[in-house]
Write a protein that holds these residues in place. Sequence first.
Motif, PDB file in Angstrom:
ATOM      1  N   PHE A 121       0.833  -1.196   0.000  1.00  0.00           N
ATOM      2  CA  PHE A 121       0.000   0.000   0.000  1.00  0.00           C
ATOM      3  C   PHE A 121       0.873   1.253   0.000  1.00  0.00           C
ATOM      4  CE2 PHE A 121      -2.781   3.234   1.839  1.00  0.00           C
ATOM      5  CZ  PHE A 121      -3.986   2.992   1.193  1.00  0.00           C
ATOM      6  N   GLY A 122       1.956   1.219   0.767  1.00  0.00           N
ATOM      7  CA  GLY A 122       2.843   2.370   0.845  1.00  0.00           C
ATOM      8  C   GLY A 122       3.485   2.709  -0.480  1.00  0.00           C
ATOM      9  N   VAL A 123       3.950   1.689  -1.201  1.00  0.00           N
ATOM     10  CA  VAL A 123       4.596   1.917  -2.499  1.00  0.00           C
ATOM     11  C   VAL A 123       3.566   2.192  -3.584  1.00  0.00           C
ATOM     12  CG1 VAL A 123       5.962   0.827  -4.329  1.00  0.00           C
ATOM     13  CG2 VAL A 123       6.661   0.582  -1.931  1.00  0.00           C
ATOM     14  N   ASN A 124       2.585   1.298  -3.706  1.00  0.00           N
ATOM     15  CA  ASN A 124       1.666   1.357  -4.841  1.00  0.00           C
ATOM     16  C   ASN A 124       0.726   2.554  -4.787  1.00  0.00           C
ATOM     17  OD1 ASN A 124       2.874  -1.064  -5.479  1.00  0.00           O
ATOM     18  ND2 ASN A 124       1.074  -2.325  -5.101  1.00  0.00           N
ATOM     19  N   HIS A 125       0.279   2.906  -3.573  1.00  0.00           N
ATOM     20  CA  HIS A 125      -0.647   4.041  -3.469  1.00  0.00           C
ATOM     21  C   HIS A 125      -0.048   5.277  -2.806  1.00  0.00           C
ATOM     22  CE1 HIS A 125      -4.001   6.627  -2.743  1.00  0.00           C
ATOM     23  NE2 HIS A 125      -3.856   6.499  -1.426  1.00  0.00           N
ATOM     24  N   LEU A 126       0.378   5.158  -1.557  1.00  0.00           N
ATOM     25  CA  LEU A 126       0.758   6.363  -0.819  1.00  0.00           C
ATOM     26  C   LEU A 126       1.929   7.100  -1.458  1.00  0.00           C
ATOM     27  CD1 LEU A 126       0.408   5.235   2.900  1.00  0.00           C
ATOM     28  CD2 LEU A 126      -1.105   6.749   1.610  1.00  0.00           C
ATOM     29  N   GLY A 127       2.930   6.380  -1.943  1.00  0.00           N
ATOM     30  CA  GLY A 127       4.047   7.046  -2.601  1.00  0.00           C
ATOM     31  C   GLY A 127       3.597   7.837  -3.809  1.00  0.00           C
ATOM     32  N   HIS A 128       2.680   7.260  -4.580  1.00  0.00           N
ATOM     33  CA  HIS A 128       2.190   7.959  -5.771  1.00  0.00           C
ATOM     34  C   HIS A 128       1.221   9.088  -5.419  1.00  0.00           C
ATOM     35  CE1 HIS A 128       3.475   4.309  -8.239  1.00  0.00           C
ATOM     36  NE2 HIS A 128       4.153   5.348  -8.706  1.00  0.00           N
ATOM     37  N   PHE A 129       0.435   8.901  -4.367  1.00  0.00           N
ATOM     38  CA  PHE A 129      -0.436   9.986  -3.912  1.00  0.00           C
ATOM     39  C   PHE A 129       0.404  11.202  -3.529  1.00  0.00           C
ATOM     40  CE2 PHE A 129      -2.604  12.435  -0.662  1.00  0.00           C
ATOM     41  CZ  PHE A 129      -3.905  12.529  -1.124  1.00  0.00           C
TER      42      PHE A 129
END
Length: 331
Positions: A121-129
């Motif tokens: 979740f941290g890489v796939n979503h939060l980093g991109h958010f």
Amino acid sequence: MFGSGWNETDVSDLDGVTAVVTGANSGIGYEATRILADHGATVVMGCRSVNRGADAVSSIRDATASGSLDVRELDLADLDSVASFATVVDEAYDGLDLLVNNAGVMALPYEETGDGFEYQFGVNHLGHFALTGHLLDDLRAGEGIPSAGADDDGRGPSRVVTVSSGLHERGDAEFEAAAGGEDAAADYDRWDAYGRSKLANLLFAYELDRRLATAGASVRSFACHPGYADTNLQLRGPEADGSRVKRLAMRAANAVLAQSAAAGALPTVYAATAPDLSGGEFVGPGGLLGMRGAPEVTESNELSRDREAAADLWERSEAWTGVAYDLPEAR
């Protein structure tokens, strides 16, 4: 032929376009970078390993002499790295026309990012958010994509393209599990966590487009998925497990069932450049079960279009990343 029949020869001239592609040194990101550069774009390659990025540049240069390639370090599992990368891009370029949120991990054993979030979740979503929020002003300052609902100068809005997966259908909106900790680790299922992160990609992409439209911004947001493409993404889980048998089985499945990484990159490039898109579309392969074929606009599941879930995820993401968007709530 399945899908639209669209392929990389249909990409318009991208001279003057500046793009950022995350995870640009391998797989879908590499192929998307190659196609964009081949059509004249300047591509900033966000790579966790600058050395692997440099190797990718050499390989792309062997295939095309067009465009310009700029490798910069980006670790999406580290929010400080995300902020530093965005600052480098902001200082190096006057504006940004395209952001491709591509990098990702899949089905890893439980792990947490340096900031304490469940790793997928941290890489796939939060980093991109966080990255998109940091670069939003640069995207607003961009000249946009050629002939995409073009105005008088032949350029349409800048674009954000977020790469999801057909496995978003496995995801739930129990996003508190993404905050990590002992309870999250105890209840962890790697495929459920992957599905949750890919559902988050879609909720974010759609909500971003709604908020951009409400603000009247000259930026639009899109989502896509590559189908089943033969990349190293599928091997990360078996490698993390140290399982030679799983790794060989995955390689065999890729060889038999998957389309090439180059074909898998076409939905990304279509979402990034096709002139018949207006914002908020989900692009994927048009063939058997959405796993292969030429790109076309497709449908995601009902939960991915849930506006309450999207608003909840947005609020959590701003709090978790510390990145607040200068955008109004969606109408």
